[in-house]
Design a protein around this motif. Sequence first.
Motif, PDB file in Angstrom:
ATOM      1  N   MET A   1       0.852  -1.190   0.000  1.00 24.93           N
ATOM      2  CA  MET A   1       0.000   0.000   0.000  1.00 24.93           C
ATOM      3  C   MET A   1       0.886   1.239   0.000  1.00 24.93           C
ATOM      4  SD  MET A   1      -3.090   1.312   0.029  1.00 24.93           S
ATOM      5  CE  MET A   1      -4.043  -0.173   0.336  1.00 24.93           C
ATOM      6  N   SER A   2       0.696   2.149  -0.957  1.00 21.99           N
ATOM      7  CA  SER A   2       1.540   3.319  -1.097  1.00 21.99           C
ATOM      8  C   SER A   2       1.172   4.393  -0.086  1.00 21.99           C
ATOM      9  CB  SER A   2       1.411   3.887  -2.512  1.00 21.99           C
ATOM     10  OG  SER A   2       0.132   4.471  -2.686  1.00 21.99           O
ATOM     11  N   GLN A   3       2.100   5.321   0.106  1.00 19.05           N
ATOM     12  CA  GLN A   3       1.847   6.449   0.998  1.00 19.05           C
ATOM     13  C   GLN A   3       0.645   7.259   0.526  1.00 19.05           C
ATOM     14  OE1 GLN A   3       5.240   8.992   1.425  1.00 19.05           O
ATOM     15  NE2 GLN A   3       4.277  10.332   2.911  1.00 19.05           N
ATOM     16  N   LEU A   4       0.523   7.425  -0.796  1.00 17.56           N
ATOM     17  CA  LEU A   4      -0.597   8.183  -1.351  1.00 17.56           C
ATOM     18  C   LEU A   4      -1.926   7.510  -1.044  1.00 17.56           C
ATOM     19  CD1 LEU A   4      -1.276  10.692  -3.068  1.00 17.56           C
ATOM     20  CD2 LEU A   4      -1.245   9.180  -5.073  1.00 17.56           C
ATOM     21  N   GLU A   5      -1.990   6.187  -1.146  1.00 10.10           N
ATOM     22  CA  GLU A   5      -3.235   5.483  -0.849  1.00 10.10           C
ATOM     23  C   GLU A   5      -3.582   5.577   0.632  1.00 10.10           C
ATOM     24  OE1 GLU A   5      -5.476   4.286  -2.966  1.00 10.10           O
ATOM     25  OE2 GLU A   5      -4.158   5.279  -4.392  1.00 10.10           O
ATOM     26  N   ASP A   6      -2.572   5.545   1.500  1.00  9.81           N
ATOM     27  CA  ASP A   6      -2.839   5.746   2.920  1.00  9.81           C
ATOM     28  C   ASP A   6      -3.417   7.132   3.170  1.00  9.81           C
ATOM     29  OD1 ASP A   6      -2.055   3.233   3.640  1.00  9.81           O
ATOM     30  OD2 ASP A   6      -0.078   3.814   4.388  1.00  9.81           O
ATOM     31  N   MET A   7      -2.917   8.130   2.470  1.00 10.72           N
ATOM     32  CA  MET A   7      -3.457   9.487   2.581  1.00 10.72           C
ATOM     33  C   MET A   7      -4.927   9.521   2.158  1.00 10.72           C
ATOM     34  SD  MET A   7      -0.454  11.943   1.076  1.00 10.72           S
ATOM     35  CE  MET A   7       1.075  12.251   1.964  1.00 10.72           C
ATOM     36  N   ARG A   8      -5.238   8.815   1.071  1.00 16.74           N
ATOM     37  CA  ARG A   8      -6.619   8.799   0.584  1.00 16.74           C
ATOM     38  C   ARG A   8      -7.549   8.127   1.598  1.00 16.74           C
ATOM     39  NH1 ARG A   8      -8.092  10.074  -4.400  1.00 16.74           N
ATOM     40  NH2 ARG A   8      -5.991   9.750  -5.246  1.00 16.74           N
ATOM     41  N   ILE A   9      -7.101   7.039   2.192  1.00 15.27           N
ATOM     42  CA  ILE A   9      -7.900   6.357   3.211  1.00 15.27           C
ATOM     43  C   ILE A   9      -8.112   7.266   4.411  1.00 15.27           C
ATOM     44  CG2 ILE A   9      -7.857   4.461   4.891  1.00 15.27           C
ATOM     45  CD1 ILE A   9      -6.435   2.777   2.738  1.00 15.27           C
ATOM     46  N   PHE A  10      -7.055   7.950   4.846  1.00 15.16           N
ATOM     47  CA  PHE A  10      -7.164   8.873   5.990  1.00 15.16           C
ATOM     48  C   PHE A  10      -8.156   9.995   5.685  1.00 15.16           C
ATOM     49  CE2 PHE A  10      -5.736  12.944   7.796  1.00 15.16           C
ATOM     50  CZ  PHE A  10      -5.940  12.683   9.147  1.00 15.16           C
ATOM     51  N   ALA A  11      -8.069  10.589   4.499  1.00 15.25           N
ATOM     52  CA  ALA A  11      -8.974  11.688   4.136  1.00 15.25           C
ATOM     53  C   ALA A  11     -10.425  11.228   4.146  1.00 15.25           C
ATOM     54  CB  ALA A  11      -8.597  12.249   2.767  1.00 15.25           C
ATOM     55  N   GLU A  12     -10.690  10.040   3.610  1.00 16.32           N
ATOM     56  CA  GLU A  12     -12.057   9.516   3.608  1.00 16.32           C
ATOM     57  C   GLU A  12     -12.561   9.295   5.025  1.00 16.32           C
ATOM     58  OE1 GLU A  12     -14.238   9.158   1.358  1.00 16.32           O
ATOM     59  OE2 GLU A  12     -13.133   9.329  -0.514  1.00 16.32           O
ATOM     60  N   ALA A  13     -11.705   8.786   5.919  1.00 14.42           N
ATOM     61  CA  ALA A  13     -12.117   8.533   7.306  1.00 14.42           C
ATOM     62  C   ALA A  13     -12.453   9.834   8.014  1.00 14.42           C
ATOM     63  CB  ALA A  13     -11.013   7.784   8.051  1.00 14.42           C
ATOM     64  N   VAL A  14     -11.644  10.866   7.817  1.00  9.66           N
ATOM     65  CA  VAL A  14     -11.916  12.161   8.444  1.00  9.66           C
ATOM     66  C   VAL A  14     -13.236  12.734   7.936  1.00  9.66           C
ATOM     67  CG1 VAL A  14     -11.139  14.554   8.631  1.00  9.66           C
ATOM     68  CG2 VAL A  14      -9.493  12.691   8.886  1.00  9.66           C
ATOM     69  N   GLU A  15     -13.460  12.683   6.632  1.00  6.71           N
ATOM     70  CA  GLU A  15     -14.655  13.289   6.043  1.00  6.71           C
ATOM     71  C   GLU A  15     -15.915  12.492   6.345  1.00  6.71           C
ATOM     72  OE1 GLU A  15     -13.331  13.647   1.997  1.00  6.71           O
ATOM     73  OE2 GLU A  15     -11.641  14.889   2.670  1.00  6.71           O
ATOM     74  N   ALA A  16     -15.786  11.178   6.454  1.00 10.61           N
ATOM     75  CA  ALA A  16     -16.949  10.343   6.784  1.00 10.61           C
ATOM     76  C   ALA A  16     -17.184  10.249   8.283  1.00 10.61           C
ATOM     77  CB  ALA A  16     -16.750   8.935   6.220  1.00 10.61           C
ATOM     78  N   GLN A  17     -16.157  10.591   9.096  1.00 12.39           N
ATOM     79  CA  GLN A  17     -16.217  10.499  10.558  1.00 12.39           C
ATOM     80  C   GLN A  17     -16.560   9.084  11.008  1.00 12.39           C
ATOM     81  OE1 GLN A  17     -18.959  13.647  11.750  1.00 12.39           O
ATOM     82  NE2 GLN A  17     -17.278  15.116  11.812  1.00 12.39           N
ATOM     83  N   SER A  18     -16.102   8.110  10.219  1.00  9.09           N
ATOM     84  CA  SER A  18     -16.411   6.716  10.531  1.00  9.09           C
ATOM     85  C   SER A  18     -15.525   5.811   9.697  1.00  9.09           C
ATOM     86  CB  SER A  18     -17.888   6.425  10.238  1.00  9.09           C
ATOM     87  OG  SER A  18     -18.139   5.056  10.132  1.00  9.09           O
ATOM     88  N   PHE A  19     -14.911   4.810  10.333  1.00 12.12           N
ATOM     89  CA  PHE A  19     -14.162   3.813   9.578  1.00 12.12           C
ATOM     90  C   PHE A  19     -15.086   3.024   8.663  1.00 12.12           C
ATOM     91  CE2 PHE A  19     -10.651   3.453  13.017  1.00 12.12           C
ATOM     92  CZ  PHE A  19      -9.945   4.482  12.413  1.00 12.12           C
ATOM     93  N   THR A  20     -16.278   2.704   9.171  1.00 12.70           N
ATOM     94  CA  THR A  20     -17.225   1.907   8.382  1.00 12.70           C
ATOM     95  C   THR A  20     -17.648   2.640   7.118  1.00 12.70           C
ATOM     96  OG1 THR A  20     -18.059   0.825  10.379  1.00 12.70           O
ATOM     97  CG2 THR A  20     -19.462   0.747   8.420  1.00 12.70           C
ATOM     98  N   ALA A  21     -18.026   3.917   7.265  1.00 13.07           N
ATOM     99  CA  ALA A  21     -18.462   4.691   6.102  1.00 13.07           C
ATOM    100  C   ALA A  21     -17.317   4.894   5.120  1.00 13.07           C
ATOM    101  CB  ALA A  21     -19.024   6.038   6.554  1.00 13.07           C
ATOM    102  N   ALA A  22     -16.118   5.145   5.644  1.00  7.46           N
ATOM    103  CA  ALA A  22     -14.957   5.311   4.761  1.00  7.46           C
ATOM    104  C   ALA A  22     -14.679   4.023   3.997  1.00  7.46           C
ATOM    105  CB  ALA A  22     -13.740   5.722   5.580  1.00  7.46           C
TER     106      ALA A  22
END
Length: 299
Positions: A1-22
């Motif tokens: 998993m690349s650093q960029l993909e980790d960034m994308r996962i983190f951004a989705e989690a912050v914006e969704a406010q949920s691991f499940t929704a992300a």
Amino acid sequence: MSQLEDMRIFAEAVEAQSFTAAAERLGLSKQFVSKRIAALEKRLGARLLLRSTRQLRATDLGLAYHERVRRILEEVDAAEQLITSQTAAPRGLLRLSAPMSFATLHLGALIPAFMQRHPEVTVELELNDRTVDLIGEGYDMAVRIGTLADSSLIARAITTVQLITCASPDYLARRGTPSAPDELAAHACLIYGHASRTEWAYRVGERLRKVSVSGPMRANNGEMLRDAAIAGLGITSLPDFIVVDALADGRLRAVLEAFRPDGFTVHAVYPQHRQSSLLVRAFSDFLVEQFGAAAPRSS
């Protein structure tokens, strides 16, 4: 998993406010999302998210990191789109679902124009007023009107519609013109749908008020109800794109305009896994372009 993909996962989690929704948005498992964010925090040596059973929220450092990450992701996406837009053309099959009246009145001209612009595209269109299961039934995209249910689908606004309550001049001459929503109880109403109980919503002051209506005809097609209203059978409430011509030439007359509720947004929706599709992106761009260029309708 690349650093960029980790960034994308983190951004989705912050914006969704949920691991499940992300996870749903990204098409990943909740456990995988949690694991990658934990690995990101370990690599950075900082706590980015505060986790609880009810809420997920970013720390101050997490918020600052998210702001930078979002800018990086937008730049990466813009760079990729710049290249693909210059080197590739939409092609292949687009499976599309749309409401019947909206499609016949609007998409009938737009889809051929899109296919002429992109001759390697083929379209399979189903007209149906039910809410289809895009993923389960294999659709690439759907056009939907009104409030969207919470889901993992990507939604893009393409235009808005207004609900117009209207009747023929003949009907209003015979039965009178309602001056307030409550007066609809004394009128013959032509109703969309087949629910046992029907309510129409109106804005009264600052609040939305629902009134019960009944009448001699129900149908799941707006054009049938429009024609019944033109024939003088009663009052109907329909989207403006169905009745605009009849209002313009006087076959129908709008009533209760002072109480008209807010309009509904028309969206192009598609599954998460289709957001990278050049064909899906091109068609949604085309719809936004065409409806944005259209002159506003009056009623």
